[in-house]
Design a protein around this motif. Structure first.
Motif, PDB file in Angstrom:
ATOM      1  N   LEU A 366       0.838  -1.209   0.000  1.00  0.00           N
ATOM      2  CA  LEU A 366       0.000   0.000   0.000  1.00  0.00           C
ATOM      3  C   LEU A 366       0.870   1.255   0.000  1.00  0.00           C
ATOM      4  N   ILE A 367       2.016   1.168   0.688  1.00  0.00           N
ATOM      5  CA  ILE A 367       2.924   2.322   0.739  1.00  0.00           C
ATOM      6  C   ILE A 367       3.468   2.641  -0.658  1.00  0.00           C
ATOM      7  N   GLU A 368       3.553   1.621  -1.513  1.00  0.00           N
ATOM      8  CA  GLU A 368       4.011   1.871  -2.894  1.00  0.00           C
ATOM      9  C   GLU A 368       3.030   2.780  -3.636  1.00  0.00           C
ATOM     10  N   THR A 369       1.729   2.743  -3.249  1.00  0.00           N
ATOM     11  CA  THR A 369       0.716   3.580  -3.899  1.00  0.00           C
ATOM     12  C   THR A 369       0.462   4.855  -3.108  1.00  0.00           C
ATOM     13  N   TYR A 370       0.197   4.702  -1.798  1.00  0.00           N
ATOM     14  CA  TYR A 370      -0.029   5.855  -0.917  1.00  0.00           C
ATOM     15  C   TYR A 370       1.119   5.889   0.080  1.00  0.00           C
ATOM     16  N   TYR A 371       2.053   6.774  -0.144  1.00  0.00           N
ATOM     17  CA  TYR A 371       3.307   6.775   0.627  1.00  0.00           C
ATOM     18  C   TYR A 371       3.074   7.452   1.976  1.00  0.00           C
ATOM     19  N   ARG A 372       2.699   6.650   2.975  1.00  0.00           N
ATOM     20  CA  ARG A 372       2.419   7.176   4.311  1.00  0.00           C
ATOM     21  C   ARG A 372       2.373   6.014   5.305  1.00  0.00           C
ATOM     22  N   PRO A 373       2.498   6.288   6.617  1.00  0.00           N
ATOM     23  CA  PRO A 373       2.430   5.198   7.596  1.00  0.00           C
ATOM     24  C   PRO A 373       1.140   4.392   7.415  1.00  0.00           C
ATOM     25  N   THR A 374       1.271   3.065   7.444  1.00  0.00           N
ATOM     26  CA  THR A 374       0.170   2.191   7.023  1.00  0.00           C
ATOM     27  C   THR A 374      -0.035   1.043   7.997  1.00  0.00           C
ATOM     28  N   LEU A 375      -1.319   0.785   8.303  1.00  0.00           N
ATOM     29  CA  LEU A 375      -1.695  -0.339   9.168  1.00  0.00           C
ATOM     30  C   LEU A 375      -2.749  -1.172   8.451  1.00  0.00           C
ATOM     31  N   VAL A 376      -2.537  -2.478   8.426  1.00  0.00           N
ATOM     32  CA  VAL A 376      -3.522  -3.390   7.830  1.00  0.00           C
ATOM     33  C   VAL A 376      -4.012  -4.327   8.938  1.00  0.00           C
ATOM     34  N   PHE A 377      -5.331  -4.258   9.210  1.00  0.00           N
ATOM     35  CA  PHE A 377      -5.946  -5.053  10.280  1.00  0.00           C
ATOM     36  C   PHE A 377      -6.720  -6.241   9.719  1.00  0.00           C
ATOM     37  N   THR A 378      -6.771  -7.302  10.506  1.00  0.00           N
ATOM     38  CA  THR A 378      -7.645  -8.439  10.218  1.00  0.00           C
ATOM     39  C   THR A 378      -8.195  -8.940  11.551  1.00  0.00           C
ATOM     40  N   GLY A 381      -9.171 -14.168  16.324  1.00  0.00           N
ATOM     41  CA  GLY A 381      -9.981 -14.559  17.490  1.00  0.00           C
ATOM     42  C   GLY A 381     -11.053 -13.505  17.698  1.00  0.00           C
ATOM     43  N   ASP A 382     -11.158 -12.972  18.925  1.00  0.00           N
ATOM     44  CA  ASP A 382     -12.153 -11.920  19.164  1.00  0.00           C
ATOM     45  C   ASP A 382     -11.528 -10.528  19.120  1.00  0.00           C
ATOM     46  N   LYS A 383     -10.277 -10.454  18.644  1.00  0.00           N
ATOM     47  CA  LYS A 383      -9.570  -9.155  18.586  1.00  0.00           C
ATOM     48  C   LYS A 383      -9.281  -8.782  17.128  1.00  0.00           C
ATOM     49  N   TYR A 384      -8.861  -7.531  16.942  1.00  0.00           N
ATOM     50  CA  TYR A 384      -8.333  -7.081  15.661  1.00  0.00           C
ATOM     51  C   TYR A 384      -6.804  -7.098  15.780  1.00  0.00           C
ATOM     52  N   ALA A 385      -6.132  -7.661  14.799  1.00  0.00           N
ATOM     53  CA  ALA A 385      -4.658  -7.676  14.798  1.00  0.00           C
ATOM     54  C   ALA A 385      -4.169  -6.938  13.553  1.00  0.00           C
ATOM     55  N   ALA A 386      -3.043  -6.227  13.691  1.00  0.00           N
ATOM     56  CA  ALA A 386      -2.535  -5.446  12.546  1.00  0.00           C
ATOM     57  C   ALA A 386      -1.030  -5.548  12.422  1.00  0.00           C
ATOM     58  N   SER A 387      -0.589  -5.311  11.199  1.00  0.00           N
ATOM     59  CA  SER A 387       0.829  -5.084  10.938  1.00  0.00           C
ATOM     60  C   SER A 387       0.974  -3.640  10.490  1.00  0.00           C
ATOM     61  N   ALA A 388       2.014  -2.983  10.993  1.00  0.00           N
ATOM     62  CA  ALA A 388       2.276  -1.588  10.628  1.00  0.00           C
ATOM     63  C   ALA A 388       3.575  -1.504   9.841  1.00  0.00           C
ATOM     64  N   ARG A 389       3.604  -0.621   8.854  1.00  0.00           N
ATOM     65  CA  ARG A 389       4.821  -0.301   8.126  1.00  0.00           C
ATOM     66  C   ARG A 389       4.908   1.215   8.025  1.00  0.00           C
TER      67      ARG A 389
END
Length: 562
Positions: A366-378, A381-389
């Motif tokens: 996503l940073i290749e298209t929108y160059y800004r701090p990025t978080l992708v959540f999924t 279990g019963d929580k939301y988990a994310a990776s940040a770049r």
């Protein structure tokens, strides 16, 4: 794209070094930019030596770690080597466990399940140790903040040795030993080792007790080189020495598992870029798609035929991973457009069925298209988990820390992090994160930058220069491939687009009366009109060697043109 020419070091330093080494001024400039200012510095840089590695006992708690392992062996205790499911974790577990097994049989390995247990030391892993009569856990690439986990283990009479390279919190876990050069009270001379690098320092210390020198341990350096490359740690100091000799092992006598991975792609000689793009994604794919155990199985297998079987399974996981990351990236980009979030300072997206194993890769895409701090959540279990770049220069870990009241847990470093939160906190967090980034990011950080080492003419590109640049390898952070700028160049009329959707650009370029040089620009197909009809243009590029039919020629790898 911002084109930024790096500040030129002082003329005195450049002249002094150019004279000492008998090289052109601009080569001396490249070296001084990398902190190499004397003949001795240059000698160490161009001639890496295993003698440049530091004494492992300079690391705080190393005596304690070695003493506790020796005690475990003396008492016939069961030892568990625990590490994360990424390249750094699985290579570190493979390294330490296979070394210990050369002289002690009671050693097991444990990689947590990415989906069931998540990142770092897990209670489930400690329960596994308890159920199997294990009284010592060596944790690699994780554990520096696992205060509750270490306390939980202690109640069950299980000791921990923590080997980590992440930033510690204010309180350290109550472990038998903590090896982490980033500890405030650790005076180890180099604090940028990866987790596998710290694992290597541990076996170096254990080996010295058995009369082994570092030369006796070089067969483990293929694992360390893979981890150094994949974990994007600075390519300086010990990391560069370990990667340099690790690459030699990969190209001459790698362990069967790495040999099987390389065998899959049929490439003769690998450089550090190949390790990043060929070996690392495949090792990672096991933990992303199936389980990190598959990577450890591959990397500790000594039968080549069996290793080939494991490698072909991992090849399939990597293929699945590519398909997933393509599909999810497409969905995430659509979400940003549909939610009218293209003008924000951050990209924060969520979909409950996105595969947790690839959300980090998707964040980078996503940073290749929108160059800004990025978080992708999924959903996890019963929580939301994310990776940040993050983007260059912006510390995403600090930004998450500022929003910590909305998070259940988080960890990581400047450019990459992971976190979990409760469903009801997602919207609050999303807005708090946007506000925090908006208030703290410099506007320039939202424009991708190409840093240029030097402006040169094509006449400067000689066989001698390419030979010298080759000795700058292995490349990585703080020792990146030199980038050059040349002005007033023209294509000789051979410009063409290549690849899927005409994405890439192939040129044959000249400057003044210089000989023509082939050039390839990946992702620059849309800039072809700048090069037609003999129009002069400027280019930033790296100098590559291209091998074709046994002949080696110089080729420019274009990064941008205008």
């Amino acid at each position: 794209m911002r084109w930024t020419i790096k500040p030129k070091p002082s003329e005195d330093k450049i002249k002094h070094l150019a004279q000492a080494l008998n090289v052109e001024d601009f080569v001396a400039t490249l070296l001084v930019q990398r902190g190499i200012e004397t003949f001795e510095d240059a000698k160490n840089f161009f001639r890496p030596s295993l003698d440049h590695l530091h004494d492992p006992y300079l690391m705080k708690d190393m005596e304690k770690a070695v003493a506790r392992i020796e005690l475990a062996i003396e008492n016939q205790e069961n030892i568990l080597v625990f590490g994360d499911y990424d390249v750094d974790g699985t290579t570190a577990v493979s390294l330490v466990s296979s070394y210990l097994k050369t002289y002690y049989p009671n050693v097991a390995t444990y990689i947590p399940d990415r989906y069931d247990e998540g990142y770092g030391i897990s209670f489930k892993g400690i329960d596994f140790a308890d159920d199997n009569g294990i009284s010592l856990i060596i944790a690699l690439d994780c554990g520096i903040k696992s205060i509750d986990h270490v306390a939980y283990a202690k109640e069950r009479n299980i000791d921990f040795i923590i080997c980590d390279h992440h930033r510690p919190g204010k309180i350290l876990p109550d472990a038998a030993a903590i090896l982490d050069p980033k500890r405030d009270d650790c005076n180890y001379p180099y604090d940028e080792l990866c987790g596998c690098g710290i694992g290597f320092k541990l076996i170096q210390a254990l080996g010295s007790n058995r009369g082994q020198t570092v030369e006796d341990l070089t067969s483990y350096l293929d694992l360390v080189a893979a981890a150094v490359a994949a974990d994007i740690v600075p390519m300086t100091g010990e990391n560069r020495v370990l990667a340099y000799f690790g690459l030699r092992v990969i190209n001459s006598d790698p362990r069967p598992g790495i040999k099987a991975l390389v065998h899959q792609v049929k490439k003769q000689t690998l450089d550090i870029t190949d390790v990043v793009f060929i070996i690392a994604p495949r090792i990672n794919a096991a933990g992303r798609i199936k389980h990190g155990n598959h990577a450890v199985e591959l990397l500790t297998e000594f039968d080549f035929e069996q290793a080939q079987q494991f490698a072909s399974e991992i090849e399939q996981y990597n293929s699945d991973r590519k398909d997933l990351d393509k599909q999810i990236t497409k969905e995430a980009l659509s979400q940003i457009i549909e939610n009218q979030e293209t003008e924000r300072f951050t990209s924060v997206v969520y979909q409950e069925d996105w595969h947790k194993g690839v959300i980090g890769i998707v964040a980078s895409r996503l940073i290749e298209t929108y160059y800004r701090p990025t978080l992708v959540f999924t959903k996890s279990g019963d929580k939301y988990a994310a990776s940040a770049r993050s983007v260059k220069g912006f510390d995403v870990y600090n930004a998450l820390e500022a929003c910590a009241q909305h998070l259940e847990q988080f960890g990581g470093h400047m450019y990459a992090a992971g976190m979990t939160l409760k469903e009801e906190n997602y919207s609050l967090f999303k807005e708090a994160f946007e506000k925090q980034v908006q208030e703290t990011i410099h506007p320039d950080m939202l424009i991708p930058e190409i840093e240029i080492d030097a402006e040169i003419d094509f006449a400067d590109i000689t066989p001698k220069l390419t030979r010298i640049l080759k000795q700058f390898e292995p490349f990585g952070p703080l020792n990146m491939t030199p980038v050059f700028l040349t002005k007033n160049i023209k294509d000789t009329g051979y410009a063409k687009k290549l690849g899927e959707d005409d994405a890439h650009l192939k040129l044959f370029v000249k400057q003044n009366s210089s000989e023509g040089i082939p050039a390839i620009g990946f992702g620059l197909g849309n800039k072809m009109e700048l090069t037609t009809n003999q129009k002069p243009f400027e280019a930033v590029y790296c100098i590559d060697e291209n091998e074709w039919n046994g002949k080696i020629s110089i080729q420019l790898r274009l990064k941008n043109i205008k």
